[in-house]
Design an enzyme around this catalytic site. Structure first.
Site, PDB file in Angstrom:
ATOM      1  N   LYS A  57       0.536  -1.382  -0.412  1.00 18.15           N
ATOM      2  CA  LYS A  57      -0.356   0.248   0.383  1.00 18.15           C
ATOM      3  C   LYS A  57       1.049   1.273  -0.113  1.00 18.15           C
ATOM      4  O   LYS A  57       1.058   2.216  -0.791  1.00 18.15           O
ATOM      5  CB  LYS A  57      -1.174   0.010   1.066  1.00 18.15           C
ATOM      6  CG  LYS A  57      -2.172  -1.219   1.026  1.00 18.15           C
ATOM      7  CD  LYS A  57      -2.845  -0.851   2.402  1.00 18.15           C
ATOM      8  CE  LYS A  57      -3.585  -2.428   2.461  1.00 18.15           C
ATOM      9  NZ  LYS A  57      -4.456  -2.612   3.247  1.00 18.15           N
ATOM     10  N   GLN A 101      -4.778  -1.709   9.634  1.00 17.81           N
ATOM     11  CA  GLN A 101      -4.750  -2.508   8.656  1.00 17.81           C
ATOM     12  C   GLN A 101      -4.870  -4.365   9.644  1.00 17.81           C
ATOM     13  O   GLN A 101      -4.810  -4.242  11.176  1.00 17.81           O
ATOM     14  CB  GLN A 101      -3.155  -3.011   8.724  1.00 17.81           C
ATOM     15  CG  GLN A 101      -2.705  -4.119   7.767  1.00 17.81           C
ATOM     16  CD  GLN A 101      -3.452  -4.187   6.224  1.00 17.81           C
ATOM     17  OE1 GLN A 101      -3.026  -3.406   5.890  1.00 17.81           O
ATOM     18  NE2 GLN A 101      -3.815  -5.959   6.693  1.00 17.81           N
ATOM     19  N   ASP A 124     -11.232   3.141   3.912  1.00 14.12           N
ATOM     20  CA  ASP A 124     -11.207   2.003   4.021  1.00 14.12           C
ATOM     21  C   ASP A 124     -13.054   1.427   3.571  1.00 14.12           C
ATOM     22  O   ASP A 124     -12.863  -0.059   2.777  1.00 14.12           O
ATOM     23  CB  ASP A 124     -10.602   0.284   5.187  1.00 14.12           C
ATOM     24  CG  ASP A 124      -9.425   0.284   4.569  1.00 14.12           C
ATOM     25  OD1 ASP A 124      -9.062  -0.478   3.849  1.00 14.12           O
ATOM     26  OD2 ASP A 124      -8.879  -0.215   5.347  1.00 14.12           O
TER      27      ASP A 124
END
Ligand code: NAD
Length: 293
Positions: A57, A101, A124
């Site tokens: 990422k 994460q 997200d």
């Protein structure tokens, strides 16, 4: 023989194209605004798979011109410390997106951590506000992996309307939002999960025009479970150690056999994974734009 093989849905190529477009968009925006978009990437502990995802990422951010602010904490960080970090990032004007994460170590309450992210920086798309907007078919930040699947389907002109779609897996990260997105796109959606009896799962899979699998079990889907001509989307990522001791990635679908009867299929790696990252970058730029204009 080759003509009977499924067409591969090339997520890697589509993600590269998307990132090329984003790079140009960011250059233009940067000239207007005077700063680059910023993404905070929070990682807790040293899970090797998470480390790979976070590295990918960050690299993707660099490529397109998003500044990534890595926040790597030891596994013993407390809930209060982690939440305090998120509150700071919520207030930081240089940060347009906040990503945590997952999975987090067991002592941390992940839903509660996500809850702390201000919804317009939740790139997200996992905050209840954004998931609720999806459920209500209102605009909002869409979660990356399911949005990546939908983008692949759209790009390859695969019609979803009136199709029977089966989603296997019901997590808030993938299965449930994907079911909602397919519903929004007018498919007739069924969601199966661990409590769906295997025989029933097989029957449901055999009827599906679009079969999406997000479980994390190699070879869960074998060729006898797939309707000829179905579109097969393999979201699973499994790490398998080969006889040579090398770890390779595989999905949930028996790719070599299913490829022979499906019409379209996503490879693992190179299918949904790269699209997840591309949508994350897109969401970050969209958040940046919304905050600056
Ligand atoms: P999860 O563990 O939260 O959910 C797994 C789901 O599978 C559950 O809902 C469970 O009910 C269901 N399930 C388990 N065993 C089953 C069985 N035998 N039959 C039917 N259903 C069963 O996992 P997740 O976060 O939703 O991720 C699923 C998979 O997708 C994992 O392999 C993960 O690594 C992968 N993933 C990939 C991406 C990507 O970018 N490609 C992103 C996120 C997750």
């Amino acid at each position: 023989m080759t003509s009977q093989m499924a067409q591969r849905l090339d997520g890697k190529a589509l993600a590269q194209q998307t990132q090329g477009e984003l790079k140009q968009r960011i250059e233009t925006l940067k000239a207007q605004v005077g700063r680059s978009p910023g993404l905070a990437v929070i990682m807790v502990g040293d899970d090797p798979a998470s480390e790979v995802y976070v590295r990918n990422k960050k690299r993707a951010c660099e490529k397109v011109g998003i500044i990534s602010f890595g926040k790597h904490f030891p596994a013993n960080i407390t809930q209060a410390e982690l939440e305090a970090t998120i509150h700071e990032l919520n207030e930081d004007p240089e940060i347009d997106g906040i990503l945590v994460q997952l999975p987090l170590p067991k002592h941390l309450d992940a839903p509660q951590v996500i809850y702390q992210i201000t919804p317009d920086k939740d790139v997200d798309g996992l905050h209840p506000n954004n998931l609720g907007r999806l459920a209500r078919e209102e605009p909002g930040i869409r979660s990356c992996t399911p949005a990546g699947v939908m983008r692949l389907l759209e790009t390859y002109n695969i019609s979803v309307t009136s199709k029977k779609a089966l989603v296997i897996g019901r997590s808030s990260l993938v299965g449930k939002p994907l079911g909602l997105m397919l519903l929004e796109a007018n498919a007739t959606v069924t969601i199966a999960h661990i409590y769906t009896p295997p025989e029933e799962l097989k029957e449901l899979a055999q009827q599906a025009d679009i079969l999406c699998v997000a479980v994390g079990k190699p070879n869960l889907i074998t060729a006898d479970m797939v309707k000829p001509g179905a579109v097969v989307i393999d979201i699973g990522i499994n790490r398998i150690e080969g006889e040579d001791g090398k770890v390779r990635l595989t999905g949930d679908v028996d790719y070599p056999e299913v490829e022979k009867i499906a019409s379209y299929i996503t490879p693992v790696p190179g299918g949904v994974g790269p699209m997840t990252v591309a949508i994350l970058l897109e969401n970050t730029v969209a958040s940046f734009e919304q905050r600056c204009f």
